[in-house]
Enzyme design. Structure first.
Site, PDB file in Angstrom:
ATOM      1  N   TYR A 199      44.263  24.407  14.444  1.00  0.00           N
ATOM      2  CA  TYR A 199      44.779  23.092  14.817  1.00  0.00           C
ATOM      3  C   TYR A 199      45.723  22.479  13.788  1.00  0.00           C
ATOM      4  CZ  TYR A 199      41.136  23.392  18.340  1.00  0.00           C
ATOM      5  OH  TYR A 199      40.355  23.799  19.388  1.00  0.00           O
ATOM      6  N   HIS A 217      47.983  20.792  24.896  1.00  0.00           N
ATOM      7  CA  HIS A 217      46.969  21.483  24.095  1.00  0.00           C
ATOM      8  C   HIS A 217      47.642  22.029  22.845  1.00  0.00           C
ATOM      9  CE1 HIS A 217      43.867  21.181  27.105  1.00  0.00           C
ATOM     10  NE2 HIS A 217      44.800  21.470  28.007  1.00  0.00           N
TER      11      HIS A 217
END
Length: 150
Positions: A23, A100
């Site tokens: 991430y 996403h």
């Protein structure tokens, strides 16, 4: 002034520390500040909202009805489980972009299905936090400018 609502779902408050190899190191406050600055540069107001709770996300989507030109949503794990968020997004009739950070299709099998994608104006997947910038660009260019023409 045109407006975008940015919604981040469960566990995204851990950005910057949760699995940074997936991430990245950008925190949620940094991401939100960057998104607001980019939107402002395009003459668009951006409001950000985060919750780890499905019902609060649904309530915020409902509040956007009639007040928001576009929604950008990273529903986190609710992507794969929430018919209720899907129904809320459909019900308010506000175009939305699903974002996403990771490529969910390159991850575990259970992450491959989205309850939102078939109703989204666009899906931006796997571009890291740049996906939020791309979503703002798309919302400003394709959704908001199209509304101004009509």
């Amino acid at each position: 002034m045109p407006s975008i609502l940015l919604i981040n779902g469960p566990n995204l408050n851990l950005l910057g520390t949760r699995e940074p190899h997936l991430y990245g190191r950008t925190t949620l406050p940094q991401l939100e500040d960057n998104a607001k600055a980019l939107a402002a540069a395009k003459g668009v107001k951006l409001e950000s909202f985060h919750s780890n709770h499905e019902g609060r996300i649904i309530d915020r989507i409902h509040e956007a009805r009639g007040h928001t030109d576009a929604i950008i949503i990273n529903p986190g794990a609710f992507t794969h489980t929430s018919v209720a968020i899907r129904d809320a997004l459909i019900g308010v009739s506000v175009p939305f972009i699903e974002v996403h950070i990771t490529n969910v299709h390159a991850r575990e099998e259970f992450r491959h299905h989205s309850y939102l994608s078939d109703k989204a104006a666009a899906c931006i997947i796997g571009l890291g936090t740049y996906g939020y910038e791309a979503a703002i660009e798309y919302a400003a260019r394709e959704i908001i400018s199209a509304k101004e023409v009509y």
